[in-house]
Every structure is written in C-alpha cells, then in structure tokens.
Write a protein that holds these residues in place. Structure first.
Motif, mmCIF file in Angstrom:
data_model
loop_
_atom_site.group_PDB
_atom_site.id
_atom_site.type_symbol
_atom_site.label_atom_id
_atom_site.label_comp_id
_atom_site.label_asym_id
_atom_site.label_seq_id
_atom_site.Cartn_x
_atom_site.Cartn_y
_atom_site.Cartn_z
ATOM 1 N N SER A 35 0.831 -1.203 0.000
ATOM 2 C CA SER A 35 0.000 0.000 0.000
ATOM 3 C C SER A 35 0.868 1.255 0.000
ATOM 4 O O SER A 35 0.583 2.227 -0.722
ATOM 5 N N ILE A 36 1.928 1.244 0.806
ATOM 6 C CA ILE A 36 2.868 2.375 0.800
ATOM 7 C C ILE A 36 3.513 2.527 -0.568
ATOM 8 O O ILE A 36 3.669 3.644 -1.080
ATOM 9 N N GLN A 37 3.884 1.410 -1.184
ATOM 10 C CA GLN A 37 4.487 1.459 -2.512
ATOM 11 C C GLN A 37 3.538 2.076 -3.533
ATOM 12 O O GLN A 37 3.946 2.939 -4.333
ATOM 13 N N ARG A 38 2.267 1.678 -3.507
ATOM 14 C CA ARG A 38 1.301 2.252 -4.449
ATOM 15 C C ARG A 38 1.101 3.747 -4.192
ATOM 16 O O ARG A 38 1.025 4.545 -5.140
ATOM 17 N N ASP A 39 1.004 4.135 -2.922
ATOM 18 C CA ASP A 39 0.790 5.548 -2.604
ATOM 19 C C ASP A 39 1.970 6.410 -3.032
ATOM 20 O O ASP A 39 1.785 7.514 -3.569
ATOM 21 N N LEU A 40 3.177 5.917 -2.806
ATOM 22 C CA LEU A 40 4.362 6.703 -3.186
ATOM 23 C C LEU A 40 4.468 6.834 -4.698
ATOM 24 O O LEU A 40 4.859 7.900 -5.207
ATOM 25 N N HIS A 41 4.133 5.785 -5.430
ATOM 26 C CA HIS A 41 4.153 5.899 -6.892
ATOM 27 C C HIS A 41 3.049 6.831 -7.388
ATOM 28 O O HIS A 41 3.222 7.511 -8.409
ATOM 29 N N GLU A 42 1.932 6.855 -6.686
ATOM 30 C CA GLU A 42 0.877 7.798 -7.066
ATOM 31 C C GLU A 42 1.329 9.234 -6.810
ATOM 32 O O GLU A 42 1.022 10.145 -7.597
ATOM 33 N N ILE A 43 2.069 9.439 -5.724
ATOM 34 C CA ILE A 43 2.580 10.784 -5.431
ATOM 35 C C ILE A 43 3.549 11.243 -6.512
ATOM 36 O O ILE A 43 3.488 12.374 -6.999
ATOM 37 N N THR A 44 4.463 10.349 -6.912
ATOM 38 C CA THR A 44 5.447 10.736 -7.926
ATOM 39 C C THR A 44 4.824 10.859 -9.315
ATOM 40 O O THR A 44 5.466 11.408 -10.217
ATOM 41 N N ALA A 45 3.607 10.340 -9.494
ATOM 42 C CA ALA A 45 2.928 10.518 -10.779
ATOM 43 C C ALA A 45 2.269 11.891 -10.882
ATOM 44 O O ALA A 45 1.808 12.265 -11.972
ATOM 45 N N TYR A 46 2.234 12.616 -9.772
ATOM 46 C CA TYR A 46 1.665 13.967 -9.803
ATOM 47 C C TYR A 46 2.580 14.883 -10.602
ATOM 48 O O TYR A 46 3.799 14.900 -10.410
ATOM 49 N N THR A 47 1.993 15.678 -11.499
ATOM 50 C CA THR A 47 2.786 16.417 -12.487
ATOM 51 C C THR A 47 3.206 17.816 -12.058
ATOM 52 O O THR A 47 3.882 18.505 -12.815
ATOM 53 N N ASN A 48 2.760 18.289 -10.877
ATOM 54 C CA ASN A 48 3.185 19.603 -10.367
ATOM 55 C C ASN A 48 2.845 20.750 -11.322
ATOM 56 O O ASN A 48 3.677 21.627 -11.592
#
Length: 526
Positions: free
Chosen positions: A446-459
C-alpha cells in the motif's frame, strides 16, 4: 454494516490452523478422557469420586478474570502494532509528498561552489529518496519477522546503490575479501547468504519457502499459504526484456508484486520477499512430534539436512534486531540536512521532514518493544499450570450435579478456557505469517502504491487547470464556468437585479445564496 461471519465460507488447512483448535485439541481430549474415567468409575462402581464444589465458583471467577486480562493485554499489543504501522504509512506519504512537491527542481547553489544539477538529475534524486522511504517500511517488515540482511527481492533493488565500503568507487560491488572495510548496512548477520561468485559454496535449497504463482484473491490479503509453496527457485527475478524492464505475465491470476521492481546485479542470491515457516503434519497433530523425536534417535541425518536445519530461519524469533531501518533512516536524515544546508526547502517544510523522520524512528522503537517484550515467563507458566490444575479437579467437583453429563461439560469448559488462553498467546506477536497476524506485506505494498501515485503527480501551476470550461466554482448559485468568469472585469450576477454592487459584494451574495441552496437541498425532511 454487519461483518461477514468468519465461520462461513471455504475452509482450508491454513484457515483451520488460524484457529486455536489445532493447538488445544490434545489438551481438550486429555481432560475429556479424564472426565470420562471419573464418570465411569463413579457410575459402574460403588466408589463416588464426586466432591464438594464450594471452590468451583471462587476459583473459576478468579481464573476467568486472569485469563481475560491475559487476552486483553495481548489484543492491546495487536492494536498497538496496527497503530504503529498506520504511523509508518502516514509518515511515508508525508515524506513522499514533501520531497516530491516542495523540493524545487531548479537548483541554485551558493556562489563559489562548482555544483550544478539539471532538472532531470533533481527528479532522479527525489524519486530515489522516495524509494528509500519505501525501503524503510520493507526493512521494518523483515525486522519484525526476524529476517536479517538486505538481500531480499523487495528490499535490495531499492537500496542497492548505497555505498558498500568506507572507501570505494560508487556503483562497485567490491571484492569479497574487504569485510573490514564494509559498512554496517551490508554486513551479514544470519549466515544464510552466499556469494554468487564463490564456487566453493553450494546453495542450500530449503523447500516450501516461497509460493510459485500465487492466485489473486478477492481481498487484498497478501498472506502466503505455505501449502502452495514450492522451491526457492521461484524467488529468482522475473523475465526481463533487453532493456532491463520486467516482462509481466500475461496471466492475471499470477501474483508477483516484486515483478515491478528493477533487476539489479547482486553479489548474493536474493531471498524471497515472503518466507513463511514450513508447515508439516506435526503442526496439526502435535502428539506425533513424540514419535518423530523417537525416530530421530535411530536415524542419522545427512550433512545437508543438518546444514539446512542450522540455516533455516526460526518461525518465531524471541528477540529480533536489525540495523537496516536505522541505516536507511540515516540516509534520509542526511538528505534532509543537505536540503537545509543549501536552503532548498523552506523552514516549515524542513521542520515537517524532520518531524516525520522522528515519527518513523519512534514508531520503529515501539514496534521493537511490542515484538521483543513478551509477557514474563513466570506469569505465563503459572497461569497455564493453574488452569491445568483447575481442569483436572473440575470433573470431581461437578460430577455430583451432572453425573454422566460431566464428560461434555468438562470438554466444553476445557475448550473454552484453553481456547482463550491460546488466543492470547497467538496474537501477542502479530508480525508473522498467520492469518491472525497483521498483513505486513499489504501495508508495504500500500505504501508502494501511494508513493508511486505521489510521484505521478505532475506539479502543474494552478493557472493551467483552474480557468477552464470544466470548472464551475460558484455552483449551485451560479453555473457559469471559470473561463467565462475570469474574463469579467467586475463580477455581477444577473439574479441580483442591481440590488448589489458588482464586484466583491456580488460574489458574497452569490456564495450566501449557494450556502442556502445546499443547506436546504441536502437535509432530509423528517
């Protein structure tokens, strides 16, 4: 919503072992046979073995309270373990979003320094540090399960780039004879690992430590069923393309979460991410261990069996320790110091990063406390012996009232009391592989999925997506889209009919009207 009844549904050997029946049935049968013997002697002979039951009420009440306290304290530890993992998940997501969003891409180093970084290098730096946040959670999982070292499929790819020796060339695995120069992170502690370039060492194959081709279940449970395990060969890396990218299986029923991790060269063979203890028939029928012990005296074990037995990890470690989470924490702390040294982050964000790092170490210490602090042996031993004595005397005290019913009454009483006592012992350390334990693999994934979702944010800049036709911010009182509203010099609502001055006053009236509409529409008429 009412939870599903756990007694219904398909029963498997693993689900049966999650109950306490396989642990207490020998004792239940023993006390039932004793009650049968007492009943038969009293029924078939002139000897009446029944005695006064005056102590039954007092002793039963006291023993019940003590067993209840034992079970409650164990469940409190179980809940504390879940709370601590919630803290790790929260801290991991906080660190991930602060590093990814608040650490600037454009680096301005102080005058006089020759350092410079491109936006791509900064992105690589931030993504790598977020991977270390994930590695911290994975290392804590292995720590709590008593699994030493870093050479695991779900951990090594995340930290393989970290320095191995005090003096080394970056990215070099280094020769095997530089143990004195090796940093603490890479020291072996359990003797289970062997170098792939050492021809003198033959790997020990331990059967049934990693499932081969898990079948996805409808739930998100990632517990491993030892009955479906195969050899350690399944722990090898998944197939890769020529570019090094993992080739995922076309079959959707194959469960291999480590397939998304990169394949990194290692001087040691990587162990599986999940290594449940080997379950045998002796775990379901403890009495057979006596015959196994007798047979062991007449059979001489081979050298390979002795070596495998010596190197095999214990199912439940009494004391666990590991320096891996601390080493990862030090790297992250050093990174935060680097950001603050060059003023790359604002003081508020720097404080937030530091606070979340402190939260992770505090949580780790609490998890180690839960894992390494069982109830005192004297308390456990005295409670179990007191219960045995109580159940031994129980048939004598209830025979005068129940007669032949003493047999099922004793069986039920022993099942009830021994079951609660065994449940307390079962959930006291909730970090292993049983169904009664916390699903640590699910937490890490779950942490792995959340962190990858965070890094997919384009800013994106807010102005890039706010003023479009898809945004109607003033609804329900004003359904005009943001692009149209932004082109107005002064805001005015047609429904106001000149009763309100255009501009800020008109916006206020629109917002109040919207509140009234929402308040009236969303309330049910009683």
């Amino acid at each position: 919503m009412v939870a599903n009844n756990p007694l219904f549904g398909a029963w498997t050997a693993k689900k049966f072992s999650a109950t306490v029946l396989d642990d207490i049935w020998p004792e239940v049968i023993f006390f039932t046979l004793e009650a049968t013997l007492i009943s038969l002697v009293s029924e078939k002979t002139s000897v009446d073995l029944g005695v006064s039951n005056q102590l039954l009420t007092v002793l039963g009440l006291v023993l019940g309270l003590v067993i209840s306290f034992r079970t409650s304290s164990a469940y409190e530890r179980y809940q504390d373990g879940r709370k601590m993992w919630t803290n790790i998940m929260v801290a991991s997501k906080n660190l991930g979003q602060m590093i990814w969003i608040h650490v600037p891409v454009d680096r301005i180093f102080p005058a006089g320094t020759n350092e410079s970084m491109t936006p791509l290098q900064v992105a690589i730096e931030k993504k790598t540090m977020i991977n270390l946040v994930q590695a911290f959670a994975v290392s804590v999982k292995h720590l709590l399960r008593g699994e030493q070292g870093v050479y695991y499929r779900d951990l090594y790819p995340l930290i393989s780039f970290l320095p191995r020796y005090a003096n080394e060339t970056p990215g070099d695995l280094g020769p095997s004879n530089e143990e004195d120069n090796k940093l603490p992170l890479w020291h072996m502690r359990d003797g289970h690992d062997f170098r792939l370039d050492d021809p003198s060492v033959e790997p020990i194959v331990i059967p049934e430590v990693e499932p081969k081709g898990h079948t996805k279940e409808k739930t998100e449970k990632t517990m491993v069923d030892p009955s479906s395990a195969s050899s350690v060969k399944s722990a090898s890396a998944p197939p890769r393309s020529e570019s090094g990218q993992a080739v995922l299986s076309a079959r959707p029923d194959i469960y291999d979460p480590e397939a998304v991790l990169p394949h990194i060269d290692s001087e040691y063979k990587l162990k599986p991410a999940r290594s449940p203890p080997h379950v045998t028939i002796y775990d379901y029928f403890p009495l057979l261990r006596f015959f196994k012990w007798i047979g062991r005296g007449f059979r001489r074990r081979t050298a390979a069996e002795r070596e495998a037995s010596r190197k095999k990890r214990k199912a439940y470690s009494e004391i666990v320790e590991s320096h891996i989470p601390l080493e990862i924490y030090l790297v992250l702390s050093n990174y935060s110091a680097y950001l603050m040294k060059y003023d790359f982050v604002k003081p508020a964000i720097a404080s937030g990063i530091t606070a979340n790092l402190f939260l992770m170490t505090d949580t780790l210490s609490n998890l180690e406390r839960i894992c390494n602090t069982p109830l005192p042996f004297a308390y456990q031993a005295h409670l179990r012996m007191s219960l045995w004595i109580y159940l031994l005397l129980l048939p004598f005290q209830i025979y005068s009232s129940y007669h032949i019913i003493t047999i099922p009454a004793t069986a039920f009483a022993s099942f009830l009391l021994l079951g609660f006592l065994e449940i307390g012992q079962e959930i006291e350390n909730p970090f292993n592989y049983d169904l009664n334990d916390l699903d640590l693999d699910h937490f890490c994934l779950s942490i792995q999925r959340d962190l990858h979702e965070i890094t997919a944010y384009t800013n994106h800049e807010p102005s890039e997506y706010l003023f479009t036709k898809l945004n109607k911010p003033l609804a329900p009182s004003d359904h005009r889209h943001a692009e149209e509203l932004a082109q107005m010099s002064l805001y005015v609502h047609s429904a106001h009919n000149g009763s309100v001055e255009p501009g800020e006053n008109s916006i206020r009236r629109t917002l109040v009207t919207g509140w009234k509409m929402v308040d009236q529409t969303t309330r049910k008429n009683v």
